[in-house]
Scaffold this motif. Sequence first.
Motif, mmCIF file in Angstrom:
data_model
loop_
_atom_site.group_PDB
_atom_site.id
_atom_site.type_symbol
_atom_site.label_atom_id
_atom_site.label_comp_id
_atom_site.label_asym_id
_atom_site.label_seq_id
_atom_site.Cartn_x
_atom_site.Cartn_y
_atom_site.Cartn_z
ATOM 1 N N LEU A 203 -11.040 36.068 38.752
ATOM 2 C CA LEU A 203 -10.676 34.751 38.236
ATOM 3 C C LEU A 203 -9.804 34.866 36.993
ATOM 4 N N GLN A 204 -10.095 35.841 36.134
ATOM 5 C CA GLN A 204 -9.249 36.056 34.957
ATOM 6 C C GLN A 204 -7.839 36.485 35.358
ATOM 7 N N THR A 205 -7.740 37.312 36.387
ATOM 8 C CA THR A 205 -6.420 37.751 36.867
ATOM 9 C C THR A 205 -5.614 36.574 37.402
ATOM 10 N N VAL A 206 -6.281 35.685 38.132
ATOM 11 C CA VAL A 206 -5.592 34.510 38.664
ATOM 12 C C VAL A 206 -5.178 33.574 37.531
ATOM 13 N N THR A 207 -6.061 33.386 36.557
ATOM 14 C CA THR A 207 -5.747 32.512 35.424
ATOM 15 C C THR A 207 -4.551 33.034 34.639
ATOM 16 N N ALA A 208 -4.462 34.352 34.526
ATOM 17 C CA ALA A 208 -3.341 34.956 33.804
ATOM 18 C C ALA A 208 -2.083 35.060 34.654
ATOM 19 N N ALA A 209 -2.114 34.547 35.876
ATOM 20 C CA ALA A 209 -0.948 34.536 36.774
ATOM 21 C C ALA A 209 -0.412 35.934 37.038
ATOM 22 N N LYS A 210 -1.330 36.897 37.263
ATOM 23 C CA LYS A 210 -0.928 38.262 37.561
ATOM 24 C C LYS A 210 -0.854 38.542 39.060
ATOM 25 N N ILE A 211 -1.122 37.529 39.869
ATOM 26 C CA ILE A 211 -1.032 37.647 41.321
ATOM 27 C C ILE A 211 0.094 36.735 41.794
ATOM 28 N N SER A 212 0.935 37.235 42.671
ATOM 29 C CA SER A 212 2.045 36.428 43.172
ATOM 30 C C SER A 212 1.519 35.205 43.918
ATOM 31 N N GLN A 213 2.278 34.113 43.830
ATOM 32 C CA GLN A 213 1.832 32.863 44.425
ATOM 33 C C GLN A 213 1.719 32.972 45.937
ATOM 34 N N SER A 214 2.618 33.710 46.587
ATOM 35 C CA SER A 214 2.562 33.844 48.043
ATOM 36 C C SER A 214 1.312 34.607 48.478
ATOM 37 N N ALA A 215 0.999 35.711 47.772
ATOM 38 C CA ALA A 215 -0.200 36.482 48.110
ATOM 39 C C ALA A 215 -1.457 35.665 47.850
ATOM 40 N N LEU A 216 -1.463 34.890 46.772
ATOM 41 C CA LEU A 216 -2.625 34.064 46.452
ATOM 42 C C LEU A 216 -2.828 32.979 47.504
ATOM 43 N N THR A 217 -1.750 32.351 47.915
ATOM 44 C CA THR A 217 -1.859 31.293 48.934
ATOM 45 C C THR A 217 -2.341 31.858 50.262
ATOM 46 N N PHE A 218 -1.788 32.998 50.666
ATOM 47 C CA PHE A 218 -2.168 33.581 51.951
ATOM 48 C C PHE A 218 -3.620 34.045 51.930
ATOM 49 N N SER A 219 -4.066 34.654 50.833
ATOM 50 C CA SER A 219 -5.443 35.138 50.755
ATOM 51 C C SER A 219 -6.439 33.974 50.721
ATOM 52 N N THR A 220 -6.141 32.932 49.957
ATOM 53 C CA THR A 220 -7.048 31.780 49.929
ATOM 54 C C THR A 220 -7.083 31.064 51.275
ATOM 55 N N LEU A 221 -5.970 31.064 51.992
ATOM 56 C CA LEU A 221 -5.962 30.457 53.324
ATOM 57 C C LEU A 221 -6.840 31.244 54.286
ATOM 58 N N LEU A 222 -6.808 32.567 54.197
ATOM 59 C CA LEU A 222 -7.677 33.395 55.039
ATOM 60 C C LEU A 222 -9.149 33.181 54.681
ATOM 61 N N ILE A 223 -9.444 33.088 53.395
ATOM 62 C CA ILE A 223 -10.828 32.818 52.973
ATOM 63 C C ILE A 223 -11.264 31.445 53.461
ATOM 64 N N LEU A 224 -10.351 30.483 53.416
ATOM 65 C CA LEU A 224 -10.676 29.146 53.913
ATOM 66 C C LEU A 224 -11.039 29.182 55.388
ATOM 67 N N VAL A 225 -10.326 29.954 56.186
ATOM 68 C CA VAL A 225 -10.654 30.075 57.618
ATOM 69 C C VAL A 225 -12.081 30.605 57.786
ATOM 70 N N GLY A 226 -12.456 31.604 56.980
ATOM 71 C CA GLY A 226 -13.812 32.127 57.055
ATOM 72 C C GLY A 226 -14.859 31.089 56.712
ATOM 73 N N THR A 227 -14.601 30.275 55.685
ATOM 74 C CA THR A 227 -15.568 29.242 55.307
ATOM 75 C C THR A 227 -15.626 28.125 56.347
ATOM 76 N N LEU A 228 -14.503 27.800 56.964
ATOM 77 C CA LEU A 228 -14.510 26.763 57.997
ATOM 78 C C LEU A 228 -15.347 27.195 59.197
ATOM 79 N N ALA A 229 -15.245 28.468 59.579
ATOM 80 C CA ALA A 229 -16.036 28.951 60.705
ATOM 81 C C ALA A 229 -17.519 28.974 60.363
ATOM 82 N N LYS A 230 -17.856 29.426 59.167
ATOM 83 C CA LYS A 230 -19.272 29.509 58.781
ATOM 84 C C LYS A 230 -19.887 28.123 58.624
ATOM 85 N N SER A 231 -19.097 27.146 58.172
ATOM 86 C CA SER A 231 -19.606 25.793 57.945
ATOM 87 C C SER A 231 -19.294 24.843 59.100
ATOM 88 N N ALA A 232 -18.876 25.382 60.246
ATOM 89 C CA ALA A 232 -18.715 24.600 61.481
ATOM 90 C C ALA A 232 -17.746 23.437 61.317
#
Length: 650
Positions: A203-232
Motif C-alpha cells: 500500500l505504501q508503494t502504491v501511495t508513493a506511485a512507484k508502480i506503473s498505472q497500467s500494471a496497477l490497473t491490470f493487477s487490480t482487474l485480475l484480483i477483482l476477477v478472483g473476488t467476483l468468482a469467490k463472492s458469486a
Amino acid sequence: MAEILLSLVVVIPLAASVILFLSAGRLSGFLIGAIACGAISLSAIFSAILAGLLHSQLSPSLHVFFWEWMRTADFSTGIGFTLDPLSLVMILIVTWVGLLIHLYATRYMAGDPGLARFFGCMTLFVASMLLLVLSSDLLCMFIGWEGVGLCSYLLIGFWYTEPANLAAARKAFIITRVGDAAMLCGLLLLATEASSLQVDTLLQTVTAAKISQSALTFSTLLILVGTLAKSAQLPFQSWLPDAMAGPTPTSALIHAATMVTAGIYLIARLHVLFTATPLVLTIMAVVGTLTLFLAACNALVQSDLKRILAWSTVSQLGYMFLALGTGLWQVALFHLMTHAFFKALLFLCAGAIITRVHHEQDIFRMGGLFRTMPGIALAFLAGATSLAGFPLLTAGFYSKELILSSVWNASFFLAPDLILSGHVFWVVALAGAFLTSLYISRCFLLVFMGKAKTHESGQTPLLMAIPLGCLSFLALFGGMMEMPDALAHVHLFTEMVDPAHALPSADEPLWLLLVGGGIPVLGALLAWIFWGQRNPVLHETSDEPAPPQTSQPVPILAACLLPLFRIPSWLGRYDFPARLSKGVSILINGMNTFALQFRACIFMNVSHQTLMTLRQGNLLMAYTQNGRVRWYAAWIAGGLCASLALAGLT
C-alpha cells in the motif's frame, strides 16, 4: 499476551479440525460437538479480549511476525498476522456467528454417521477464514483463500452418495478455481512490480506511485476477477444456489460468515489499490448493480426455500460490490456485518422448518406453519424484515440506506471526460430493494400463512432455538450503531473500523431517506395483495412433484413481469373493462415470448460457437499431443532453432 492470543485465535480451530479428522469417527457425537464448539468458543472469547486490548493501546494496529517463508534477491515473504479495526471486525463476525452456527449444528446433525468429518471441515473452514483475514502478507492470505475453497467443496458434497451433491461441489470448486487463478496472476504481477506482497509495504508503494498505472490497473482487474468468482457475482453466480446441496449449517456458514464474504474483505483490505484505479471501481459497481438486480429477479421465481435465500445472498453481495465501487469500503463492510446476522438467521430458520416438515423444501407445499411453529415464524420474520430493509426496526435498513445514500452522491469514472452519475445506479439498487421485499414477503406468506398443506411434527430443540434467538436480536438491533444523520448523528461503526478517515458528510435530502424506507413497505404490501389474502390474486400450487431446479439464468424481463402474469384475472374480479384486461394479457404474453425467444437465440448461438471452438482446439491438441516422442523432439528442436534465429537477428 496479545501476540499469543492472536495466534491462538487461528491455531485452536485448526487443532480441533486435526483432532476430529484423525478421530475417524471413533469419538461419540457429544464429544465431537463439544470439541468443535469449544474450539470456536475459545476463538470467539479471545477475539473479544483482543478487541479490548486493541482499544486500550495507543497504536491502531498490532503486528505479529512468526517466520520468514522465502527470500530471493528481489522478493521476500513471511508468515505474520495483523490486527487492526478492519480485521478485528471480521474475526468477531466469523467467530461469534460461527459459534452460533456450530451450536445449532450439534443438534441439527446429531446421529449423522459422518459427524466427525462434518465438524472437522467446519472448524477448518473457520480456521481458514481467520487465517485469510489476519494475514499481513498476501501470499499467506492466499493460503486461507484456498482453504475456504477446499472446505466449501468438502461441505457442499458432504452427502457424497447423491450424484447431484457431487456435481454441485465440483461446480463450485471449478468456478472458484478460475477466479483463484486470475487472482494469483494479479498477485504475482504486484510482487514483480513492488518486490513484496506485505500489505503495508504494498500500500505504501502504491501511495508513493512507484508502480506503473497500467500494471496497477491490470493487477487490480485480475484480483477483482478472483473476488467476483469467490463472492458469486456475474458471470460466476451460478455456483452459489447449487451449493444448497450441502447441510443447512454449511449453507449458513458459507453465506453469512465465510467464503462469499472473503472477496468483500480483500477489496476492503486493498482499497488503496482500487482507489488508484477508478476504472476498475466503475467495473466493480456495474457488475454489482447487474448482479443485485438479476439475482433478485431469480429469487422471485424460485420455489425451493433454500434457493430463494441463496439467490438473495447473491443479490446482497451485489449491494456490497456496488458500495465498494463508490470507494467507501466502510459502507460495504457495515452491510457485510448486518447481512451476516440476518442471513445466518434465515438459513437456520429454514433448516428448522425443513426438519419439522419432513425435509420438504417447496414453499408451495407448506403453508399455515405460523400456527404450529410461532417461534420459528417470528424468528424468520425478524430475518425477512431485516433482509427487506424495513425502516427503523431492522439492521438491514440502516446498512442498505447507507449504501443507497452513498451511491446517490457518488460518480463513476469511464474516461477522462466522461463521468457517470450515481443516480442511475441508485435507481437500479432501489428496484432491487423493491424486489427483495417482494420475494422475501412472498416466501414468508406462502410458508407461514394461509392453509396448511403439510404435516408438521416435533419441536425445535433448545440448542437450535438459542442461536435463533441471539441472531434475531442482532438482525433487529445490530445496525443501530450507524444511522443516517436525518435520524440521529450516530456513526459508531465507521468510526471504529476507520477512525482516521471518517465517511464524508453529505447533505442527504429527507425525501431520499423516505423513498429508501418506503420501497420495502410497498413491496410487502404488493406481496400481500398477490399471495397473502384469503383469496390471493396469484394461485400457485405444486400438486405434482416439482422438477429439479437448475441454476440457468431466468430472463430478467420474464422474472420482473411474473407478478403481472395474472393481473387480467384480478382486473376482471373487480369488474374492470374486459377489453383492457385482454389487452394487458396479450401485451404481457407477447413481451414474455419475445424475451424467451431472444434469450434462446443468444444462448444457442453462444453455446454453438463455444462448442465449435472447443472442438477445433481439441483437434489441434490431439494432433500435437499424439504421444510420439519423435514428434516432441522435432518440435523442441524446431523451437530451439527458431529462438536462436530470432536471438541472432536482434
